[in-house]
Each structure stands twice: as structure tokens, then as C-alpha cells.
Design a protein around this motif. Structure first.
Motif, PDB file in Angstrom:
ATOM      1  N   VAL A 164       0.786  -1.215  -0.078  1.00 19.54           N
ATOM      2  CA  VAL A 164       0.023  -0.106   0.063  1.00 19.54           C
ATOM      3  C   VAL A 164       0.842   1.462  -0.032  1.00 19.54           C
ATOM      4  N   HIS A 165       1.940   1.295   0.818  1.00 12.50           N
ATOM      5  CA  HIS A 165       2.804   2.395   0.734  1.00 12.50           C
ATOM      6  C   HIS A 165       3.443   2.547  -0.379  1.00 12.50           C
ATOM      7  N   ALA A 166       3.828   1.591  -1.063  1.00  8.04           N
ATOM      8  CA  ALA A 166       4.466   1.798  -2.561  1.00  8.04           C
ATOM      9  C   ALA A 166       3.520   2.203  -3.628  1.00  8.04           C
ATOM     10  N   GLU A 167       2.349   1.812  -3.484  1.00  8.61           N
ATOM     11  CA  GLU A 167       1.321   2.575  -4.350  1.00  8.61           C
ATOM     12  C   GLU A 167       1.002   3.892  -3.965  1.00  8.61           C
ATOM     13  N   LEU A 168       0.762   4.283  -2.781  1.00  4.70           N
ATOM     14  CA  LEU A 168       0.727   5.913  -2.718  1.00  4.70           C
ATOM     15  C   LEU A 168       2.043   6.465  -2.970  1.00  4.70           C
ATOM     16  N   VAL A 169       3.107   5.997  -2.791  1.00  6.65           N
ATOM     17  CA  VAL A 169       4.419   6.778  -3.242  1.00  6.65           C
ATOM     18  C   VAL A 169       4.174   6.836  -4.820  1.00  6.65           C
ATOM     19  N   GLU A 170       3.884   5.939  -5.493  1.00  8.49           N
ATOM     20  CA  GLU A 170       3.949   5.831  -6.929  1.00  8.49           C
ATOM     21  C   GLU A 170       2.813   6.492  -7.524  1.00  8.49           C
ATOM     22  N   THR A 171       1.559   6.764  -6.841  1.00 10.44           N
ATOM     23  CA  THR A 171       0.412   7.630  -7.101  1.00 10.44           C
ATOM     24  C   THR A 171       0.879   8.973  -6.997  1.00 10.44           C
ATOM     25  N   ILE A 172       1.320   9.516  -5.978  1.00 13.18           N
ATOM     26  CA  ILE A 172       1.750  10.736  -5.423  1.00 13.18           C
ATOM     27  C   ILE A 172       2.841  11.478  -5.967  1.00 13.18           C
ATOM     28  N   ARG A 173       3.666  10.648  -6.752  1.00  9.46           N
ATOM     29  CA  ARG A 173       5.059  11.102  -7.372  1.00  9.46           C
ATOM     30  C   ARG A 173       5.034  12.048  -8.425  1.00  9.46           C
ATOM     31  N   PRO A 174       4.066  12.071  -9.501  1.00  2.00           N
ATOM     32  CA  PRO A 174       4.021  12.970 -10.623  1.00  2.00           C
ATOM     33  C   PRO A 174       3.577  14.407  -9.852  1.00  2.00           C
ATOM     34  N   VAL A 175       2.826  14.690  -8.852  1.00  2.37           N
ATOM     35  CA  VAL A 175       2.441  15.714  -8.473  1.00  2.37           C
ATOM     36  C   VAL A 175       3.284  16.283  -7.034  1.00  2.37           C
ATOM     37  N   ARG A 176       4.311  15.163  -6.654  1.00  9.29           N
ATOM     38  CA  ARG A 176       5.112  15.528  -5.726  1.00  9.29           C
ATOM     39  C   ARG A 176       4.136  15.533  -4.292  1.00  9.29           C
ATOM     40  N   GLY A 177       5.195  15.755  -3.245  1.00 13.97           N
ATOM     41  CA  GLY A 177       4.385  15.942  -2.018  1.00 13.97           C
ATOM     42  C   GLY A 177       4.508  14.398  -1.291  1.00 13.97           C
ATOM     43  N   GLU A 178       4.237  14.356  -0.068  1.00 17.59           N
ATOM     44  CA  GLU A 178       4.456  13.408   0.864  1.00 17.59           C
ATOM     45  C   GLU A 178       3.162  12.464   0.935  1.00 17.59           C
ATOM     46  N   PRO A 179       3.259  11.001   0.802  1.00 17.86           N
ATOM     47  CA  PRO A 179       2.304  10.264   0.802  1.00 17.86           C
ATOM     48  C   PRO A 179       1.458  10.363   2.066  1.00 17.86           C
ATOM     49  N   PRO A 180       0.099   9.982   2.077  1.00 18.91           N
ATOM     50  CA  PRO A 180      -0.380   9.949   3.494  1.00 18.91           C
ATOM     51  C   PRO A 180      -0.041   8.811   4.288  1.00 18.91           C
TER      52      PRO A 180
END
Length: 240
Positions: A164-180
Motif C-alpha cells: 500500500v505504501h509503495a502504491e501511495l508513493v507511486e501515485t503521488i510522485r507525479p504531483v510531488r508531496g508526501e504520501p499520506p
């Protein structure tokens, strides 16, 4: 973790019967192996159909012999740990005595490398509880049941949290910022924190929910910008 495929959960080298197997031989095989259905193969070993308890139970429905005891339904349930399919009404199958007369055909099959999600959809679409697994040459490689497909929900919470963490990081990478932040309890994922946009929060929840083994997603996410337009608002020209 890659997608789970049928090979990972199927029963390899399952019991089967040939087209000319008798009614009693089919029953004996079902009971001996404690299964509810059997692939039917031809002389070349190719899968041609599936015969199930339901197919056999039609004969009990049409029997007029009050001395037919114990009934087939009772015997199968007692020996198969409570398995109790709902048999339909079919005079043709009630008069049948061989596998090729009793079986459902053509067989609905899947391949060993079929994703379990696709196998589940195939079962749902065709209203079956099990699928023969075949090679490219239509030879029997295994059998997969609804219970087998549920195995993906037995993943360890710690292992699931990493994915789940890896999926959050991958999803949020294009817009930058920290994953929830996240937690996983018995397959239920909880997400919290603040992201830039509401649409991103919705995307995160949707993508996490599609991961294998996730039972549910609880969202406590907040956002800075609400960029989701209500469905009832229609844009016309240069005004709302």
C-alpha cells in the motif's frame, strides 16, 4: 508483489473422470477426493466438460422410488463436509448415466497465468463455482475454486502495508508531496493526512482498494483544494 495468478492458488493434478465414466464412478470420485466437481477429459486427455454434484442431484429429484435410501444429496453432504449445491430441474440429466451425458460443456476454463481477479470475473459471469485450469493445448493442469480465489485476502497485514505504501508513493510522485499515513488491520486499510487536491485523495483510495488482499479502505484524508465538481453542476458557455 506481482499480481497473483491462478497457478499460485489452484489445485495441481486434480482428480478427473473420462467421458465414459459411470454415474457411480463419478460419485465415488467426488466422495473419495472430497470435491464438488470434476473435469471430464476425452481419450486424448483434453478437457471437454465439467460434472458437478448439481448435475448428479437431478437424478434424485426425478426418482420415484421411496426406498431410495440414503438419498444421494444426504450422502454427498455428509461426506463432503456440508457442501450443498442447489440442483435445478432437468429430466434429461436425471436419465443420464455417463459423464458425457451429465457434464456441462464446453468447459469454461482458465490458464495457469490468468490473474485471479480475471478468474473470479469468469466464475461470476458464467455462474460457476470452479474452473478447470488448462494448458495452451487444452490439457488439464489444475482446478481452481471460489475458495482458492479467496486466498488473496489472507495476506499478512505487514506485507500488505508495504505494498500500500509503495502504491501511495507511486501515485503521488507525479504531483510531488508526501504520501499520506496508513495502517492495516485485518486487511482493512486506513488512510489519513492532507493532500493537495480532493481528486488526488479519491484516486489514492481507488488505487489502494484495487490492490490484492485489501478488504476495505477507510479514508480520513483531507485536502487543500476541492477540485471535484458536483455531478449536478453543468457548464454552459462561459458561465455555470
Amino acid at each position: 508483489m506481482g499480481s497473483t495468478v491462478v497457478r499460485d492458488v489452484m489445485t495441481a493434478e486434480p482428480p478427473s473422470v473420462t467421458e465414459d465414466a459411470s454415474f457411480k464412478d463419478i460419485v465415488r470420485t467426488l466422495v473419495r477426493h472430497r470435491v464438488s466437481a470434476l473435469p471430464v477429459v476425452d481419450r486424448e486427455g483434453l478437457v471437454v466438460g465439467v460434472v458437478s454434484e448439481e448435475d448428479l442431484l437431478h437424478k434424485e429429484e426425478f426418482t420415484g422410488d421411496d426406498d431410495y435410501s440414503p438419498p444421494l444429496r444426504a450422502r454427498l453432504r455428509a461426506r463432503l463436509s456440508g457442501v450443498g449445491p442447489h440442483a435445478g430441474s432437468s429430466a434429461a440429466k436425471a436419465a443420464a448415466n455417463r459423464a458425457d451425458q451429465l457434464m456441462s460443456h464446453p468447459a469454461i476454463t482458465v490458464f495457469p497465468d490468468t490473474p485471479v481477479t480475471q478468474a473470479a470475473r469468469t466464475m461470476e459471469r458464467h455462474g460457476v463455482k470452479q474452473l478447470p485450469v488448462v494448458t495452451d493445448g487444452n490439457r488439464l493442469a489444475g482446478m481452481v475454486t471460489r475458495r482458492d480465489l479467496l486466498m488473496v485476502f489472507l495476506r499478512d497485514d505487514e506485507d500488505l502495508a508495504k505494498e500500500v505504501h509503495a502504491e501511495l508513493v507511486e501515485t503521488i510522485r507525479p504531483v510531488r508531496g508526501e504520501p499520506p499515513a496508513l495502517s492495516v488491520d485485518d486487511g482493512v486499510v486506513t488512510l489519513w493526512g492532507t493532500v493537495e487536491r480532493r481528486s488526488l485523495a479519491q484516486t489514492l483510495v481507488r488505487r489502494v482498494g484495487h490492490l490484492e488482499g485489501v478488504v476495505d479502505v477507510v479514508s480520513d484524508l483531507d485536502w487543500r483544494i476541492d477540485d471535484v465538481v458536483p455531478e449536478y453542476v453543468h457548464w454552459r458557455g462561459d458561465s455555470w
